[in-house]
Design an enzyme around this catalytic site. Structure first.
Site, PDB file in Angstrom:
ATOM      1  N   GLU A 201       0.794  -1.230   0.000  1.00 38.30           N
ATOM      2  CA  GLU A 201       0.000   0.000   0.000  1.00 38.30           C
ATOM      3  C   GLU A 201       0.834   1.291   0.000  1.00 38.30           C
ATOM      4  O   GLU A 201       0.636   2.170   0.833  1.00 38.30           O
ATOM      5  CB  GLU A 201      -0.938   0.001   1.215  1.00 38.30           C
ATOM      6  CG  GLU A 201      -1.935  -1.138   1.154  1.00 38.30           C
ATOM      7  CD  GLU A 201      -2.898  -1.162   2.334  1.00 38.30           C
ATOM      8  OE1 GLU A 201      -4.080  -1.401   2.104  1.00 38.30           O
ATOM      9  OE2 GLU A 201      -2.468  -0.935   3.477  1.00 38.30           O
TER      10      GLU A 201
HETATM   11  C1  NGO Z   1      -4.440  -4.673   4.611  1.00 35.63           C
HETATM   12  C2  NGO Z   1      -3.453  -3.602   4.983  1.00 35.63           C
HETATM   13  C3  NGO Z   1      -3.305  -3.427   6.484  1.00 35.63           C
HETATM   14  C4  NGO Z   1      -4.661  -3.378   7.169  1.00 35.63           C
HETATM   15  C5  NGO Z   1      -5.434  -4.634   6.814  1.00 35.63           C
HETATM   16  C6  NGO Z   1      -6.813  -4.635   7.428  1.00 35.63           C
HETATM   17  C7  NGO Z   1      -2.376  -5.426   4.238  1.00 35.63           C
HETATM   18  C8  NGO Z   1      -1.320  -6.353   3.818  1.00 35.63           C
HETATM   19  N1  NGO Z   1      -2.251  -4.132   4.389  1.00 35.63           N
HETATM   20  O1  NGO Z   1      -3.606  -5.838   4.559  1.00 35.63           O
HETATM   21  O2  NGO Z   1      -2.580  -2.262   6.759  1.00 35.63           O
HETATM   22  O3  NGO Z   1      -4.498  -3.316   8.558  1.00 35.63           O
HETATM   23  O4  NGO Z   1      -5.572  -4.794   5.424  1.00 35.63           O
HETATM   24  O5  NGO Z   1      -7.563  -5.759   7.115  1.00 35.63           O
END
Ligand code: NGO
Length: 528
Positions: free
Chosen positions: A343
């Site tokens: 992300e």
């Molecule tokens: C995503 C995000 C996390 C969140 C999570 C919540 C990943 C790999 N990055 O998973 O920062 O906490 O969802 O479900």
């Protein structure tokens, strides 16, 4: 959820060294949940043959014995078993003399160098009315033999003060090896901080279900949770809060080392994760030199993602990564360091890829293998780097270059997803995940073009945006974590929902005896 198809595995996957009837753990096709399953072992063993009409009874004559040449690890496993059984007749584990046969009423633990087909984690458990024999090729296998024996005993074994505690084992034999070497759980201690005692308790529960990796998500926008001596403000300031503005917290290096050793004694490897280059607000708040404008960010207690990034082209940032990886590598005996990588919205794609490749070099220099979330697969990775798949992404690229994947599909394994729309805790962005959804999927069919040999294993992440206390995260983890444990351990032929749900139902009293706050799914016939 259409892409996730349940598929029967080829016969070759049944790693049975001897011909063993599997019928005991599989109800006939189309049958409804049996009232009393033949056994309630989770994960389902690869091969089971039991005859409950005869039993081995634990009583005042029972002794736990090890071979004359047994090493320290065997002795420790035997001691744990002795404590679990709370034996009244013998005060300690007894070491046999060289060549001495185990006496009647013994529970005999033995490592056997000849049993190479059992591998690093397999075991054979043989119960007759006179004796119990736990055999393995390596200590982890003996440890898992004990976990299976524990689950064959009634739930009262979990509580030594239980009245009318009568420990009786059905006779028979179990020969068992895991499908995948990586069976993990991830705990996010960054969004909300959980202290060492809570984490140790989680480790104990992982071990009960033969999970062998604890991935600790140690840094994110809301908090930095591991002391780094060369950058002390990361925890002094960056560890001082959490989601919602609570006090946060962090592990000193001594506490972390103690946690790693504790997990190790339960055959669980700790995998530390420091997120970078995104999810780094806590670091950017602690050191302005990590930002591009030289201005420290305010601490963050919300739950948005994607807004933070290290200033990847600054030399100070690479020095920072080098220091953090060095200190963590020194503290962590396990082979892996997880660097996040998910992300990232504030860098160009080229900047991102270049940074991932540089970090990979740093991790390697410190003798570790890098793991990162699916997004890193687009970079030029070494085949030894491991990619953790969490959403449809580029992970397949890594399998194509000969690399291996950890499967954590958010729609199946994210323990922070609600069970259904009425669950108070948790999120819903990926799915709502009932116990059956967590169970009924097939790793080798998850990503088209990614075959079984590219799969290192499975892992269930538990993100803690909405989880404040231990009882919160236990409720989200159990019983779904038991489902994921079976996906990772059991051969496909030993798996089916009806059989699993019947066995899981029998775990209700066991989890209660252990004091676990678990979700009483209406899909499961809970024993009363
Ligand atoms: C995503 C995000 C996390 C969140 C999570 C919540 C990943 C790999 N990055 O998973 O920062 O906490 O969802 O479900």
């Amino acid at each position: 959820m259409a892409p996730y198809v349940r598929r029967r595995a080829p016969r070759a996957l049944l790693l049975l060294p001897t011909a063993i009837a599997l019928s005991a753990c599989r109800p006939p096709a189309g049958a409804r949940a049996p009232r009393a399953p033949a056994h309630a072992v989770i994960p389902a063993p690869a091969g089971v043959r039991l005859d409950p009409s005869a039993s081995f009874d634990v009583d005042s004559r029972t002794a736990v014995v090890i071979d004359a040449q047994a090493g320290a690890e065997e002795e420790e496993i035997a001691r744990d078993l002795h404590a679990l059984l709370a034996l009244t007749g013998s005060r300690a584990v007894r070491r046999l003399a060289a060549g001495e046969a185990p006496p009647p009423h013994a529970v005999h633990l033995r490592l056997d160098p000849q049993r190479t087909p059992l591998g690093a984690e397999g075991y054979e458990l043989t119960v007759t009315p006179e004796r119990v024999t736990l055999a393995a090729h390596a200590p982890a296998g003996l440890f898992y033999a004990v976990q299976t024996m524990r689950q064959l005993l009634p739930p009262s074994v979990e509580h030594r003060a239980a009245i009318r505690r009568r420990l009786r084992l059905p006779t028979g034999q179990i020969v068992d090896t895991p499908r995948f070497p990586w069976r993990g759980a991830m705990l996010d201690v960054a969004r909300h901080f959980f202290g060492p005692a809570d984490v140790k308790r989680y480790v104990d529960l992982l071990a009960l279900y033969k999970l062998n990796r604890l991935h600790l998500h140690l840094a994110d926008d809301q908090g930095w949770r591991l002391e780094i001596r060369s950058w002390p403000n990361l925890t002094a300031h960056g560890g001082s809060t959490q989601v919602g503005g609570g006090a946060g917290g962090y592990y000193t290096q001594a506490e972390y080392a103690d946690l790693v050793a504790y997990a190790r004694s339960r055959h669980v490897t700790v995998v530390p994760e420091i997120e970078m280059p995104g999810h780094t607000n806590a670091a950017l708040a602690s050191y302005p030199t990590l930002t591009c404008d030289g201005v420290a960010r305010p601490l963050y207690t919300g739950t948005e993602v994607g807004f933070s990034t290290l200033c990847v082209e600054r030399d100070t940032v690479l020095g920072f990564v080098e220091d953090v990886v060095r200190e963590i590598a020194e503290l962590t005996p396990g082979e892996y360091v997880h660097v996040g990588g998910d992300e990232v919205e504030k860098l160009t794609h080229e900047q991102y890829l270049r940074f991932v490749e540089r970090v990979q070099g740093i991790v390697r220099q410190h003798g570790k293998q890098m793991i990162g979330w699916g997004e890193i697969a687009a970079a030029n990775l070494l085949p030894s780097t491991v990619v953790q798949h969490w959403k449809p992404d580029s992970a397949r690229l890594h399998a194509a270059r000969g690399g291996r994947l950890i499967l954590s599909p958010a729609t199946r394994t994210y323990l922070d997803m609600k069970y259904d729309s009425t669950t108070v805790l948790g999120l819903t962005w990926a799915a709502v995940i009932e116990v059956r959804d967590a169970y009924a999927w097939e790793p080798a069919a998850l990503i088209p073009g990614v075959p079984e040999r590219a799969i290192l294993g499975v892992e269930a992440p538990l993100w803690s945006e909405t989880l404040v206390r231990r009882s919160d995260f236990e409720f989200m983890a159990f019983p779904r974590l038991a489902a994921i444990a079976e996906v990772g351990w059991s051969p496909p032929a030993a798996r089916d929902w009806q059989g699993f749900s019947a066995r899981l139902g029998a775990h209700g009293p066991r989890l209660s005896a252990l004091g676990v706050n678990f979700y009483r799914s209406p899909q499961v016939p809970w024993a009363r």
